[in-house]
Design an enzyme around this catalytic site. Structure first.
Site, PDB file in Angstrom:
ATOM      1  N   SER A 144       7.473   1.007  -3.307  1.00  0.00           N
ATOM      2  CA  SER A 144       7.307   0.637  -1.903  1.00  0.00           C
ATOM      3  C   SER A 144       8.605   0.073  -1.353  1.00  0.00           C
ATOM      4  O   SER A 144       9.417  -0.495  -2.096  1.00  0.00           O
ATOM      5  CB  SER A 144       6.195  -0.403  -1.763  1.00  0.00           C
ATOM      6  OG  SER A 144       6.135  -0.924  -0.449  1.00  0.00           O
ATOM      7  N   TYR A 157       2.530  -8.611  -3.936  1.00  0.00           N
ATOM      8  CA  TYR A 157       2.605  -7.153  -3.828  1.00  0.00           C
ATOM      9  C   TYR A 157       4.063  -6.691  -3.950  1.00  0.00           C
ATOM     10  O   TYR A 157       4.358  -5.753  -4.694  1.00  0.00           O
ATOM     11  CB  TYR A 157       2.013  -6.690  -2.500  1.00  0.00           C
ATOM     12  CG  TYR A 157       2.154  -5.203  -2.271  1.00  0.00           C
ATOM     13  CD1 TYR A 157       1.376  -4.304  -2.982  1.00  0.00           C
ATOM     14  CD2 TYR A 157       3.081  -4.705  -1.355  1.00  0.00           C
ATOM     15  CE1 TYR A 157       1.508  -2.936  -2.794  1.00  0.00           C
ATOM     16  CE2 TYR A 157       3.216  -3.340  -1.158  1.00  0.00           C
ATOM     17  CZ  TYR A 157       2.433  -2.464  -1.874  1.00  0.00           C
ATOM     18  OH  TYR A 157       2.574  -1.111  -1.682  1.00  0.00           O
TER      19      TYR A 157
END
Length: 265
Positions: A144, A157
């Site tokens: 990501s 995250y």
């Protein structure tokens, strides 16, 4: 071009919805033998049926929880026995929850790392051992942009994805002499259910609507990279520019990321 992946066995995790689902369809259109994995067996069955129609080849589904090492071992053994050696692995499965670092629960932290990082790493290790034996293969790890630039309410995250990026970078160097290619994919916000689950208020999705990625188009870009030795795939462009800028001017980067124009959570 349509059948460029003919005879390739492609294992895709997180394949029941979103980017994973589109990766299945895109690879199937190019003649690949699809092995789709996720926790939702009902959705998987629907995805596999369509994959078979697109490829005209057998397609397989396996229900698996990537936070469980034993299930990962069983998955690799089952696929190898029934389908054959895995030639392409796409670690797409991932979970997230946008919450302040001081508020997020340990169980949520552990689940994110077990799925996003440890599960992907262990599955990669087992599959890569097969690839080494055949001296060929492709591993694609979907990380990501959050792993490159951490923002408020995404601490855990971002940490899980940053770890996956670092692992991929090291793995790439180790496996290059074995003729195994490793690609890291770093998407920004994408129009999938992931954002709805990570931020149930819906505010984040609205705030990043202008740069939201389309999963079908992005899936085509990922599948097109197979066999080309692509190091990284990054999108959207504005976030990748910011990721390159950040390490050069970290203090300014911290200030900008904390501003409402960049911090949309």
């Amino acid at each position: 071009m349509k059948k460029r992946l003919l005879n390739q066995v492609i294992l895709i995790t997180g394949a029941s919805t979103g980017l994973g689902e589109q990766l299945v369809y895109c690879a199937a259109q190019r003649g690949a033998t699809i092995v789709a994995c996720a926790r939702n067996q009902i959705r998987l069955s629907q995805v596999i049926k369509k994959a078979h129609q697109l490829s005209g080849r057998p397609a397989y589904s396996y229900t698996v929880d990537l936070s469980d090492p034993e299930q990962i071992e069983q998955l690799v053994a089952a696929v190898t026995k029934k389908v054959g050696p895995i030639t392409v692995l796409i670690n797409n499965a991932g979970i997230g929850q946008f919450e302040n670092a001081l508020d997020i629960k340990l169980t949520v932290m552990e689940k994110m790392f077990r799925v996003n990082t440890l599960g992907a790493i262990y599955l990669t290790q087992l599959v890569a051992l097969q690839m080494v034996a055949y001296h060929q293969g492709t591993i694609i790890n979907v990380a990501s942009q959050a792993g490159k630039i951490a923002t408020p309410k995404a601490s855990v995250y971002a940490a899980s994805k940053a770890a996956l990026i670092a692992y991929s970078n090291s793995l790439r160097l180790e496996l290059r002499p074995r003729n195994i290619r490793v690609t890291t994919v770093n998407p920004g916000p994408m129009a999938t259910d992931f954002i709805k689950k990570a931020d149930q208020s819906g505010k984040y999705a609205q705030s990043v609507a202008k740069i939201m990625l389309d999963p079908e188009r992005f899936a085509r870009r990922i599948i097109a990279s197979i066999g080309r030795g692509t190091r990284e795939i990054n999108a959207p462009a504005i976030m990748e520019v910011a990721a390159r800028f950040y390490p050069l001017f970290p203090e300014l980067g911290d200030w900008l990321v904390s501003r409402p124009v960049f911090n949309r959570k």
